[in-house]
Design a protein around this motif. Structure first.
Motif, PDB file in Angstrom:
ATOM      1  N   THR A 250       0.836  -1.207   0.000  1.00  0.00           N
ATOM      2  CA  THR A 250       0.000   0.000   0.000  1.00  0.00           C
ATOM      3  C   THR A 250       0.866   1.251   0.000  1.00  0.00           C
ATOM      4  OG1 THR A 250      -1.769  -1.141   1.184  1.00  0.00           O
ATOM      5  CG2 THR A 250      -1.773   1.258   1.284  1.00  0.00           C
ATOM      6  N   MET A 251       1.912   1.248   0.796  1.00  0.00           N
ATOM      7  CA  MET A 251       2.807   2.403   0.858  1.00  0.00           C
ATOM      8  C   MET A 251       3.511   2.643  -0.474  1.00  0.00           C
ATOM      9  SD  MET A 251       4.565   1.901   4.599  1.00  0.00           S
ATOM     10  CE  MET A 251       3.567   1.684   6.070  1.00  0.00           C
ATOM     11  N   VAL A 252       3.968   1.569  -1.095  1.00  0.00           N
ATOM     12  CA  VAL A 252       4.673   1.717  -2.380  1.00  0.00           C
ATOM     13  C   VAL A 252       3.753   2.338  -3.428  1.00  0.00           C
ATOM     14  CG1 VAL A 252       5.689   0.448  -4.308  1.00  0.00           C
ATOM     15  CG2 VAL A 252       6.318  -0.137  -1.960  1.00  0.00           C
ATOM     16  N   ASN A 253       2.525   1.880  -3.480  1.00  0.00           N
ATOM     17  CA  ASN A 253       1.580   2.461  -4.436  1.00  0.00           C
ATOM     18  C   ASN A 253       1.371   3.951  -4.186  1.00  0.00           C
ATOM     19  OD1 ASN A 253       0.184   0.425  -6.379  1.00  0.00           O
ATOM     20  ND2 ASN A 253       0.363  -0.693  -4.453  1.00  0.00           N
ATOM     21  N   GLU A 254       1.321   4.349  -2.923  1.00  0.00           N
ATOM     22  CA  GLU A 254       1.112   5.758  -2.612  1.00  0.00           C
ATOM     23  C   GLU A 254       2.363   6.590  -2.856  1.00  0.00           C
ATOM     24  OE1 GLU A 254      -2.519   5.144   0.592  1.00  0.00           O
ATOM     25  OE2 GLU A 254      -0.456   5.244   1.343  1.00  0.00           O
ATOM     26  N   ILE A 255       3.524   6.004  -2.622  1.00  0.00           N
ATOM     27  CA  ILE A 255       4.775   6.694  -2.969  1.00  0.00           C
ATOM     28  C   ILE A 255       4.858   6.921  -4.470  1.00  0.00           C
ATOM     29  CG2 ILE A 255       7.291   6.434  -3.054  1.00  0.00           C
ATOM     30  CD1 ILE A 255       7.036   4.819  -0.416  1.00  0.00           C
ATOM     31  N   PHE A 256       4.541   5.872  -5.215  1.00  0.00           N
ATOM     32  CA  PHE A 256       4.648   5.929  -6.679  1.00  0.00           C
ATOM     33  C   PHE A 256       3.637   6.912  -7.267  1.00  0.00           C
ATOM     34  CE2 PHE A 256       3.924   4.119 -10.983  1.00  0.00           C
ATOM     35  CZ  PHE A 256       5.229   4.142 -11.449  1.00  0.00           C
ATOM     36  N   SER A 257       2.404   6.851  -6.788  1.00  0.00           N
ATOM     37  CA  SER A 257       1.366   7.733  -7.336  1.00  0.00           C
ATOM     38  C   SER A 257       1.614   9.195  -6.967  1.00  0.00           C
ATOM     39  CB  SER A 257      -0.013   7.302  -6.831  1.00  0.00           C
ATOM     40  OG  SER A 257      -0.113   7.441  -5.428  1.00  0.00           O
ATOM     41  N   VAL A 275       4.023  -8.409  -2.646  1.00  0.00           N
ATOM     42  CA  VAL A 275       4.423  -7.025  -2.913  1.00  0.00           C
ATOM     43  C   VAL A 275       4.648  -6.819  -4.404  1.00  0.00           C
ATOM     44  CG1 VAL A 275       6.148  -5.243  -2.448  1.00  0.00           C
ATOM     45  CG2 VAL A 275       5.436  -6.799  -0.617  1.00  0.00           C
ATOM     46  N   ILE A 276       5.371  -7.730  -5.016  1.00  0.00           N
ATOM     47  CA  ILE A 276       5.644  -7.626  -6.452  1.00  0.00           C
ATOM     48  C   ILE A 276       4.343  -7.612  -7.249  1.00  0.00           C
ATOM     49  CG2 ILE A 276       6.648  -8.819  -8.442  1.00  0.00           C
ATOM     50  CD1 ILE A 276       8.742  -7.503  -6.670  1.00  0.00           C
ATOM     51  N   GLU A 277       3.417  -8.487  -6.887  1.00  0.00           N
ATOM     52  CA  GLU A 277       2.167  -8.624  -7.648  1.00  0.00           C
ATOM     53  C   GLU A 277       1.219  -7.438  -7.466  1.00  0.00           C
ATOM     54  OE1 GLU A 277       0.722 -12.280  -6.130  1.00  0.00           O
ATOM     55  OE2 GLU A 277       2.224 -13.510  -7.177  1.00  0.00           O
ATOM     56  N   ASN A 278       1.383  -6.697  -6.389  1.00  0.00           N
ATOM     57  CA  ASN A 278       0.426  -5.633  -6.076  1.00  0.00           C
ATOM     58  C   ASN A 278       1.024  -4.232  -6.132  1.00  0.00           C
ATOM     59  OD1 ASN A 278      -2.156  -7.095  -5.252  1.00  0.00           O
ATOM     60  ND2 ASN A 278      -0.635  -8.144  -3.996  1.00  0.00           N
ATOM     61  N   PRO A 280       3.201  -1.369  -8.990  1.00  0.00           N
ATOM     62  CA  PRO A 280       3.525  -1.141 -10.407  1.00  0.00           C
ATOM     63  C   PRO A 280       4.989  -1.448 -10.723  1.00  0.00           C
ATOM     64  CG  PRO A 280       2.457   0.782  -9.400  1.00  0.00           C
ATOM     65  CD  PRO A 280       2.846  -0.120  -8.285  1.00  0.00           C
ATOM     66  N   GLU A 281       5.230  -1.911 -11.912  1.00  0.00           N
ATOM     67  CA  GLU A 281       6.602  -2.122 -12.349  1.00  0.00           C
ATOM     68  C   GLU A 281       7.358  -0.800 -12.303  1.00  0.00           C
ATOM     69  OE1 GLU A 281       7.292  -4.213 -15.914  1.00  0.00           O
ATOM     70  OE2 GLU A 281       5.895  -5.854 -15.464  1.00  0.00           O
ATOM     71  N   GLY A 282       8.571  -0.878 -11.804  1.00  0.00           N
ATOM     72  CA  GLY A 282       9.406   0.314 -11.687  1.00  0.00           C
ATOM     73  C   GLY A 282       9.237   1.070 -10.391  1.00  0.00           C
ATOM     74  N   SER A 283       8.241   0.691  -9.579  1.00  0.00           N
ATOM     75  CA  SER A 283       7.964   1.450  -8.363  1.00  0.00           C
ATOM     76  C   SER A 283       8.968   1.184  -7.253  1.00  0.00           C
ATOM     77  CB  SER A 283       6.554   1.137  -7.857  1.00  0.00           C
ATOM     78  OG  SER A 283       6.397  -0.252  -7.609  1.00  0.00           O
ATOM     79  N   MET A 284       9.708   0.067  -7.343  1.00  0.00           N
ATOM     80  CA  MET A 284      10.671  -0.260  -6.277  1.00  0.00           C
ATOM     81  C   MET A 284      12.080  -0.487  -6.793  1.00  0.00           C
ATOM     82  SD  MET A 284       8.598  -2.889  -3.802  1.00  0.00           S
ATOM     83  CE  MET A 284       8.382  -4.098  -5.129  1.00  0.00           C
ATOM     84  N   ASP A 285      12.323  -0.305  -8.079  1.00  0.00           N
ATOM     85  CA  ASP A 285      13.635  -0.634  -8.637  1.00  0.00           C
ATOM     86  C   ASP A 285      14.750   0.081  -7.877  1.00  0.00           C
ATOM     87  OD1 ASP A 285      12.522  -2.311 -10.435  1.00  0.00           O
ATOM     88  OD2 ASP A 285      12.904  -1.092 -12.208  1.00  0.00           O
ATOM     89  N   GLN A 406      15.339  -5.448  -9.032  1.00  0.00           N
ATOM     90  CA  GLN A 406      15.776  -5.145 -10.397  1.00  0.00           C
ATOM     91  C   GLN A 406      14.704  -5.634 -11.361  1.00  0.00           C
ATOM     92  OE1 GLN A 406      19.586  -7.053 -10.966  1.00  0.00           O
ATOM     93  NE2 GLN A 406      20.509  -6.060  -9.191  1.00  0.00           N
ATOM     94  N   ASP A 407      14.240  -4.758 -12.224  1.00  0.00           N
ATOM     95  CA  ASP A 407      13.178  -5.105 -13.186  1.00  0.00           C
ATOM     96  C   ASP A 407      11.992  -5.754 -12.469  1.00  0.00           C
ATOM     97  OD1 ASP A 407      14.703  -4.145 -15.335  1.00  0.00           O
ATOM     98  OD2 ASP A 407      15.749  -6.066 -15.488  1.00  0.00           O
ATOM     99  N   HIS A 408      11.652  -5.205 -11.325  1.00  0.00           N
ATOM    100  CA  HIS A 408      10.493  -5.624 -10.518  1.00  0.00           C
ATOM    101  C   HIS A 408      10.591  -7.081 -10.070  1.00  0.00           C
ATOM    102  CE1 HIS A 408       6.975  -3.863  -8.816  1.00  0.00           C
ATOM    103  NE2 HIS A 408       6.188  -4.842  -9.173  1.00  0.00           N
ATOM    104  N   SER A 409      11.782  -7.492  -9.707  1.00  0.00           N
ATOM    105  CA  SER A 409      11.978  -8.805  -9.096  1.00  0.00           C
ATOM    106  C   SER A 409      13.160  -8.712  -8.139  1.00  0.00           C
ATOM    107  CB  SER A 409      12.241  -9.886 -10.155  1.00  0.00           C
ATOM    108  OG  SER A 409      13.455  -9.637 -10.825  1.00  0.00           O
ATOM    109  N   TYR A 410      13.210  -9.649  -7.194  1.00  0.00           N
ATOM    110  CA  TYR A 410      14.263  -9.647  -6.187  1.00  0.00           C
ATOM    111  C   TYR A 410      15.481 -10.405  -6.692  1.00  0.00           C
ATOM    112  CZ  TYR A 410      10.240  -8.461  -3.260  1.00  0.00           C
ATOM    113  OH  TYR A 410       9.110  -7.871  -2.733  1.00  0.00           O
ATOM    114  N   GLU A 411      16.633  -9.747  -6.640  1.00  0.00           N
ATOM    115  CA  GLU A 411      17.877 -10.377  -7.075  1.00  0.00           C
ATOM    116  C   GLU A 411      18.880 -10.350  -5.929  1.00  0.00           C
ATOM    117  OE1 GLU A 411      18.192 -11.912  -9.863  1.00  0.00           O
ATOM    118  OE2 GLU A 411      16.311 -11.224 -10.765  1.00  0.00           O
TER     119      GLU A 411
END
Length: 418
Positions: A250-257, A275-278, A280-285, A406-411
């Motif tokens: 929820t926080m990530v979506n609000e940060i991104f928006s 978290v990944i599924e909910n 947007p892509e690029g919101s946590m890279d 990285q690219d919306h996945s954990y590495e």
């Protein structure tokens, strides 16, 4: 609460046996957690199965951990029941905490007072584990071994054991990583419970820079826009989150928006598919997270991964490995103890994981030492999650992995041994 039973059919058994061979897995046919053949006293007499309990987050905000725990538990029961424990099977009665302390206490009361279990695995959340211990276990002989709790407060209760390492190692690692990345000011928010407050306090103690924002937030809120806005207003480029997956998404979506672009950091509980599924892509890279980890080069862990993937068509996380090792440790304690009581199990549960004994990496090998006349101090079970080595405070040795989004996945980008 209804009993959760575990029954694995022969088709599943053959599928698993094809993955890593029958050693350790053929016992899936004996993994039923029903009462058939039991003694009526928690498995303490006769030839029926030994029965222990497990409090898990089957539902609620930590249910993603609970599902992984159940899968790890099932694989461990397979390994145990192929070999047996003193010639008998092991059954586990699973009760749901609902990811809440009140639910955990009710579940534990049922297991201890009604089912009479002398050994209980549980729970996931640190606050839930502590509530169970203080309300149900403390003052009794019941052994409690948490599968997933990392809160620092558990160290203050030597009778409350855990398989996952203390979060102090995470907090110290995060402080070092953020400093090494060149930041001197941090905005910190943490979930308002024992887990969040203890890790946050440890981070503050380890951090040499400025804490521009340091406030808790409650669970299960529909919006955290106020927290996000305040963190942004603190004017710190590095934001650290010690919370759970649903809250963090929820926080990530609000940060991104909102168009904010801080450098994100997180403790283990913000990392997960939910978290990944909910988000947007690029919101946590670029986000960096420190999570407990297993020694991935270890053969026993690789075998565990192969079996898990064969059965469940997905890779396990270290949380599944912790649950697996809880079951194996419980079974070895029963094999090593003079009798099936909490007092007797408590005398040996640490010893079967400590380095004084012969290092073994499977239940079969450890069982054979005990069955051939060896004592608990003759066995050093090396878990699929690591060396364990439960100390006088009930804390294990642990491994940490540094992840980067990285690219919306954990590495994975590095490892730390605590």
């Amino acid at each position: 609460m209804a009993r959760n039973t575990t029954t694995i059919d022969r088709r599943t058994l053959m599928k698993l046996a094809g993955g890593v061979g029958t050693a350790g897995l053929a016992g899936l046919a004996g993994c039923s957690a029903t009462d058939e053949g039991g003694s009526g006293d928690g498995g303490g007499g006769g030839s029926g199965p030994y029965e222990i309990g497990m409090v898990d987050a089957v539902t609620g905000s930590l249910s993603a951990f609970g599902q992984r725990n159940q899968r790890g538990k099932d694989l461990a029961l397979a390994a145990v029941n192929e070999v047996g424990v003193n010639g008998r099977n092991l059954n586990i009665i699973v009760e749901d905490s609902g990811s809440e302390s009140s639910g955990g206490v009710s579940a534990a009361q049922k297991l201890v007072n009604q089912d009479g279990v002398p050994f209980m695995i549980g729970a996931v959340g640190s606050g839930v584990s502590l509530s169970i211990y203080e309300s149900v276990v403390q003052g009794t002989d019941v052994v409690q071994l948490s599968q997933n709790s990392t809160g620092l407060g558990l160290t203050d209760f030597p009778g409350l054991l855990r398989m996952s390492p203390t979060g102090r190692t995470q907090s110290t690692a995060l402080a070092n990583i953020i400093a090494e990345d060149g930041y001197d000011s941090v905005a910190l928010t943490y979930v308002n419970n024992n887990y969040g407050s203890s890790l946050a306090e440890a981070f503050v103690n380890a951090w040499d820079g400025d804490i521009a924002y340091n406030n808790p937030h409650d669970q299960d809120q529909s919006s955290y826009s106020g927290v996000v806005s305040e963190m942004n207003g603190a004017d710190a480029d590095a934001w650290l989150f010690i919370t759970y997956q649903a809250e963090f998404a929820t926080m990530v979506n609000e940060i991104f928006s909102s168009g904010y672009e801080p450098q994100l950091y997180g403790a283990d509980s913000v990392s997960g598919d939910n978290v990944i599924e909910n988000t947007p892509e690029g919101s946590m890279d670029g986000m960096k997270i420190v999570v407990p980890s297993a020694p991935e080069e270890q053969q026993s862990y690789q075998d565990f991964v192969s079996t898990f993937e064969s059965e469940y068509d997905e890779s396990p996380t270290v949380w599944s490995a912790y649950a697996y090792d809880c079951v194996i440790t419980a079974a070895l304690s029963i094999q090593a103890a003079e009798e099936f009581t909490g007092a007797a199990l408590g005398e040996v549960v640490r010893d079967v994981t400590r380095p004084e004994g012969e290092q073994v990496s499977s239940y079969q090998a450890a069982h054979d030492i005990l069955a051939d006349g060896g004592g608990p101090s003759d066995v050093d079970y090396q878990g699929v999650s690591g060396p364990i080595d439960l100390d006088e405070n009930g804390d294990p040795v642990g491994f940490l992995q540094i992840q980067e989004v990285q690219d919306h996945s954990y590495e994975p980008i590095g490892f730390i041994e605590s």
